[in-house]
Design an enzyme around this catalytic site. Sequence first.
Site, PDB file in Angstrom:
ATOM      1  N   TRP A  60      57.095 -13.155  35.903  1.00  0.00           N
ATOM      2  CA  TRP A  60      56.116 -12.705  34.905  1.00  0.00           C
ATOM      3  C   TRP A  60      54.741 -13.336  35.124  1.00  0.00           C
ATOM      4  CZ3 TRP A  60      55.487  -9.682  30.491  1.00  0.00           C
ATOM      5  CH2 TRP A  60      54.424 -10.036  29.647  1.00  0.00           C
ATOM      6  N   MET A  61      53.679 -12.516  34.983  1.00  0.00           N
ATOM      7  CA  MET A  61      52.301 -13.038  34.976  1.00  0.00           C
ATOM      8  C   MET A  61      51.568 -12.381  33.824  1.00  0.00           C
ATOM      9  SD  MET A  61      49.287 -12.654  37.867  1.00  0.00           S
ATOM     10  CE  MET A  61      49.422 -10.893  38.045  1.00  0.00           C
ATOM     11  N   ASP A  63      47.752 -13.595  31.389  1.00  0.00           N
ATOM     12  CA  ASP A  63      46.291 -13.773  31.417  1.00  0.00           C
ATOM     13  C   ASP A  63      45.746 -14.482  32.663  1.00  0.00           C
ATOM     14  OD1 ASP A  63      47.287 -13.306  28.886  1.00  0.00           O
ATOM     15  OD2 ASP A  63      46.323 -15.024  27.949  1.00  0.00           O
ATOM     16  N   GLN A  79      48.604 -17.298  33.722  1.00  0.00           N
ATOM     17  CA  GLN A  79      49.762 -17.567  32.891  1.00  0.00           C
ATOM     18  C   GLN A  79      50.989 -17.018  33.610  1.00  0.00           C
ATOM     19  OE1 GLN A  79      49.437 -18.634  28.938  1.00  0.00           O
ATOM     20  NE2 GLN A  79      48.286 -19.811  30.436  1.00  0.00           N
ATOM     21  N   TRP A  87      57.919 -12.904  29.383  1.00  0.00           N
ATOM     22  CA  TRP A  87      57.055 -14.021  28.994  1.00  0.00           C
ATOM     23  C   TRP A  87      57.898 -15.229  28.574  1.00  0.00           C
ATOM     24  CZ3 TRP A  87      56.110 -16.984  24.637  1.00  0.00           C
ATOM     25  CH2 TRP A  87      54.911 -17.717  24.640  1.00  0.00           C
ATOM     26  N   GLU A 241      42.085 -13.316  20.413  1.00  0.00           N
ATOM     27  CA  GLU A 241      42.574 -14.068  21.562  1.00  0.00           C
ATOM     28  C   GLU A 241      41.513 -14.037  22.660  1.00  0.00           C
ATOM     29  OE1 GLU A 241      47.321 -13.810  21.574  1.00  0.00           O
ATOM     30  OE2 GLU A 241      46.422 -11.971  22.291  1.00  0.00           O
TER      31      GLU A 241
HETATM   32  N1  DQQ Z   1      48.394 -15.231  26.132  1.00  0.00           N
HETATM   33  C1  DQQ Z   1      48.424 -16.677  26.130  1.00  0.00           C
HETATM   34  C2  DQQ Z   1      47.649 -17.081  24.923  1.00  0.00           C
HETATM   35  C3  DQQ Z   1      46.758 -15.915  24.690  1.00  0.00           C
HETATM   36  C4  DQQ Z   1      47.641 -14.752  25.019  1.00  0.00           C
HETATM   37  C5  DQQ Z   1      49.854 -17.157  26.131  1.00  0.00           C
HETATM   38  C6  DQQ Z   1      46.889 -13.498  25.347  1.00  0.00           C
HETATM   39  O1  DQQ Z   1      46.928 -18.272  25.148  1.00  0.00           O
HETATM   40  O2  DQQ Z   1      46.279 -15.884  23.370  1.00  0.00           O
HETATM   41  O3  DQQ Z   1      50.502 -16.791  27.329  1.00  0.00           O
HETATM   42  O4  DQQ Z   1      47.632 -12.622  26.156  1.00  0.00           O
END
Ligand code: DQQ
Length: 575
Positions: A60-61, A63, A79, A87, A241
């Site tokens: 998974w990828m 942000d 991420q 996730w 976000e």
């Molecule tokens: N993804 C992150 C958060 C952000 C969200 C967590 C946005 O920091 O708010 O993986 O996709």
Amino acid sequence: MTMAFSRIWYIGLCSVLLLLHRGAEASHPIYMHLQSVQSTSAVDHQPYRTAYHFQPPQNWMNDPNGPMIYKGIYHLFYQYNPFGAVWGNIVWAHSTSTDLVNWVRHDPAIYPSEPFDIKGCWSGSATFLPGGKPAILYTGIDPQNRQVQNLAFPKNLSDPLLREWIKLAQNPLMAPINGINASSFRDPTTGWRGADGRWRVIIGSKRRRRGMAILYRSKDFIHWTKSQHPLHSSDNTGMWECPDFFPVSPNGKMGLDTSVINPGVKHVLKVSLDDTKHEYYTIGTYDPAKDQYSPDPGSVDNGSGLRYDYGKFYASKTFFDDSKKRRILWGWINESSSVADDVEKGWSGLQAIPRLLWLDSSGKQLVQWPIVEIEQLRGDQVNLANKEIKGGSVLEVSGITASQADIEVSFDLSKLEKAEVMNPSWVNPQLLCSKKGASVKGGIGPFGLLVLASKDMKEQTAIFFRVFKDGKRYVVLMCSDQSRSSLGKDIDKTSYGAFVDVDPLHEKLSLRTLIDHSIVESFGGQGKACITARVYPKLAIGNGAHLFAFNNGAESVKIASLSAWSMKRAHINEA
Ligand code: DQQ
């Protein structure tokens, strides 16, 4: 403490994290039963993996985080779940590049290790401090599931690859106190420095339904004080976000460093709306004395405002590329397939091709274009010029690999009398595109491209224009119609749409489309409207993919010029 990544140690940590995980409030769905400390075994036959879009080898990828250029090397952190295609277990994975096209992957740069981030290392940004030292501010999740902001510095500034990062002992530097909602306090931006020498950053948040960008100030980037007023807020938008705040030059494509503040520049505030998973931005003015941002009159400040991309595109972030004086935009492209399909293929998520971003000459919107470096992948080329496409006909464009291609086409519309009359209630372009898809005949259009199409066109993704008459002016609608993109099931086939600010009577109507197996990124009107779609054809894969130009309107349209290129494979995060 240094953070050389120890896999054995990390697997141990993640087993603990899995037990702790329940209850962490996140904006991503959590699939507890799919979290596994076993590496997923990605399926061998991978028709949907891309050839020139950024993606990790598996898992998974989401942000893009902390993009920057340091000592001539581009960095992208993201991420990432090291243990599955959903996730969870989020770390900052890390890759570097010399051209933003080919990428080398490194061990994760930041991962849970301390009480201030033990339950996750979430999104954040990079800032260059005086002397050129990079600093990363990111959101950590603490043992109480509170969102806090932490700082990390490179261990070795002479390593251009910045492989190891040291977290500050003083972390967390910003905590959710004094009325800040601890589960709505995340995603620090790149900092900017005012004339008073103090740094500013904003953090995404909300108070009830009011989305807001909480402002902090600091003299040394370590000790931060919350400002009484947010930089900006807007009611009924929900959690903001991944905010992004930066200056743009009033003319030309040149980008500006995030700290440039003078009466000649405009500012952009972009927010990612957790409720809808859409982003919107406003263009406005930053008042450095009051430390407040106000959108320009007419710049819509809610979810129906301007979007970077009217398809899939989220949690985006820009950075200033000092080497080429340009501002570049990264954005996460989620899957449109089911979670079960993601788990089976062993991965989920792409990054869009990085885009150059600048202010349109009207001053009313931004314009985007794929970075020029991507053109190094162009191979075999076919061209067409002055080709009329009669209403109700299609034209195959052959001679390139249609599943991995770059196409630029411009249309000449000389006669617009047959344009359908615009209905004042058609304010939502996405709805209009789903009502009037590619198969619904019109006056001027629908005309455009059928990409990732099977020979018999049973499968096709249509990217097209339709022109409406609205009194004395014309309205151009751009659509990406996924309704026939796959014979497969359990796929989100929503159509996407945008209005394009082009006068078709006096300007050519252009479309550029980047096709890469399961992603279609389209740029209408020279980058004034962008739409990205994910598609999963069953027949139109590999050599089974075809490319057509089509016109389903009553009036003929002319292709003024068309160039299509096969795209070569980039070297991205290879093992
Ligand atoms: N993804 C992150 C958060 C952000 C969200 C967590 C946005 O920091 O708010 O993986 O996709």
